[in-house]
Design an enzyme around this catalytic site. Structure first.
Site, PDB file in Angstrom:
ATOM      1  N   HIS A 181       0.828  -1.211   0.000  1.00  0.00           N
ATOM      2  CA  HIS A 181       0.000   0.000   0.000  1.00  0.00           C
ATOM      3  C   HIS A 181       0.860   1.258   0.000  1.00  0.00           C
ATOM      4  O   HIS A 181       0.562   2.230  -0.718  1.00  0.00           O
ATOM      5  CB  HIS A 181      -0.898   0.040   1.248  1.00  0.00           C
ATOM      6  CG  HIS A 181      -1.898  -1.067   1.330  1.00  0.00           C
ATOM      7  ND1 HIS A 181      -1.810  -2.071   2.267  1.00  0.00           N
ATOM      8  CD2 HIS A 181      -3.009  -1.334   0.590  1.00  0.00           C
ATOM      9  CE1 HIS A 181      -2.832  -2.897   2.114  1.00  0.00           C
ATOM     10  NE2 HIS A 181      -3.573  -2.480   1.107  1.00  0.00           N
TER      11      HIS A 181
ATOM     12  N   ARG B 101      -4.046 -10.324   4.062  1.00  0.00           N
ATOM     13  CA  ARG B 101      -4.486 -11.651   4.515  1.00  0.00           C
ATOM     14  C   ARG B 101      -3.331 -12.551   4.942  1.00  0.00           C
ATOM     15  O   ARG B 101      -3.572 -13.628   5.496  1.00  0.00           O
ATOM     16  CB  ARG B 101      -5.296 -12.334   3.410  1.00  0.00           C
ATOM     17  CG  ARG B 101      -6.680 -11.712   3.190  1.00  0.00           C
ATOM     18  CD  ARG B 101      -7.481 -12.508   2.157  1.00  0.00           C
ATOM     19  NE  ARG B 101      -8.883 -12.112   2.118  1.00  0.00           N
ATOM     20  CZ  ARG B 101      -9.377 -11.169   1.320  1.00  0.00           C
ATOM     21  NH1 ARG B 101      -8.567 -10.528   0.494  1.00  0.00           N
ATOM     22  NH2 ARG B 101     -10.669 -10.874   1.340  1.00  0.00           N
TER      23      ARG B 101
ATOM     24  N   SER C 222       0.206  -9.050   1.315  1.00  0.00           N
ATOM     25  CA  SER C 222      -1.250  -9.035   1.363  1.00  0.00           C
ATOM     26  C   SER C 222      -1.684  -8.880   2.810  1.00  0.00           C
ATOM     27  O   SER C 222      -1.036  -9.425   3.724  1.00  0.00           O
ATOM     28  CB  SER C 222      -1.822 -10.344   0.802  1.00  0.00           C
ATOM     29  OG  SER C 222      -3.196 -10.464   1.082  1.00  0.00           O
TER      30      SER C 222
END
Length: 286
Positions: free
Chosen positions: A41, A191, A189
């Site tokens: 990000h 996750r 990620s």
């Protein structure tokens, strides 16, 4: 110099800030996220910072893109940590609306993009990309950005949003940004925090198989054979459950057996390790 970050939770307040930025002639960039930020990000923020005068990051876990048996409730959230990372990364406006702010009543309008949503993740997650397209359209309406930055790890999402922007003549330039990986190759990620130590170790087969696919492509191995070899390689991991391994033309995402020289293709995969679904891909010209 670290930018002064302002956190905004309502559409009305965001529009006030956007109108002022427009009045000053600023170029606006948006980095749409679901939070639980990582270096992937932040690489998008860096790209936005280089191109734009005002960087907006949205953090919104969008219920429209989660199926009934998916992980909306358990999706990782840590807004205080995210705020600190956004501040240090140079975000100007952090948009953190509640679900009731984005959808005060049951939403009756749906943005649906065909063709590019039919394969890969769209095949096993019906309605997912409708939810993505709808919330991204809404964010574009609220922020009215000149540029929008998306990670190439979600390559199908990039293809869907790019097609939507083209079809609807939305005045925003989509900027795809490279996949950011951990030192051992695992694609970053939110996750990844779900993975046990053993699952995480086995998940490294994903990036290894993509690297091997790149070598096979260079050797001229036929695409169906590459797909077959990758499936065999990943299947050797006891905890891996393959959802798909596909080789498609990119960005229109149509099957291709013999690519035209110079054509872009994507080698894409989705694999579950325990309850955690991971995706990764390689995009290259042949």
């Amino acid at each position: 110099m670290i930018q002064t970050l302002q956190q905004i939770s309502t559409i009305a307040d965001m529009r006030v800030h956007i109108q002022e930025a427009r009045r000053q002639g600023k170029k606006i960039g948006i980095v749409p996220t679901m939070g639980f930020l990582h270096e992937g990000h932040m690489s998008l923020v860096k790209a936005a910072r280089e191109k734009c005068d005002l960087v907006v990051m949205s953090i919104f876990v969008n219920p429209l893109q989660f199926g009934p048996n998916e992980d909306f409730e358990r999706y990782p959230r840590d807004i205080e940590r995210d705020r600190e990372l956004a501040q240090s990364g140079g975000v100007d406006l952090l948009f953190t609306p509640e679900v009731t702010e984005m959808y005060p009543k049951p939403i009756l309008t749906n943005i649906s993009v065909s063709n590019v949503t039919q394969l890969l993740c769209g095949k096993s997650r019906p309605g997912h990309f409708d939810g993505v397209a709808t919330v991204v359209t809404k964010l574009f309406q609220i922020v009215q950005p000149d540029f929008a930055f998306f990670g190439q790890k979600d390559a199908q999402q990039v293809a869907v949003v790019t097609q939507m922007v083209f079809d609807l003549s939305i005045p925003v330039q989509i900027v795809p940004c490279p996949i950011i990986r951990e030192a051992d190759g695992l694609a970053m990620s939110s996750r990844n925090v779900y993975l046990s130590q053993e699952e995480r170790s086995e998940a490294l087969v994903l990036s290894r198989s993509l690297k091997q696919a790149e070598a096979w492509l260079a050797e001229g191995v036929a695409l169906p054979e590459i797909q077959k070899r990758m499936i065999q390689m990943i299947s050797e991991m006891p905890l891996a459950s393959i959802e798909y391994v596909e080789v498609l033309r990119y960005p229109d995402l149509v099957p291709v057996e013999q690519p035209i020289p110079g054509e872009s293709i994507i080698v894409a995969l989705a694999v579950r390790f325990g309850k955690t679904r991971l995706i990764d891909n390689l995009i290259t010209n042949v």
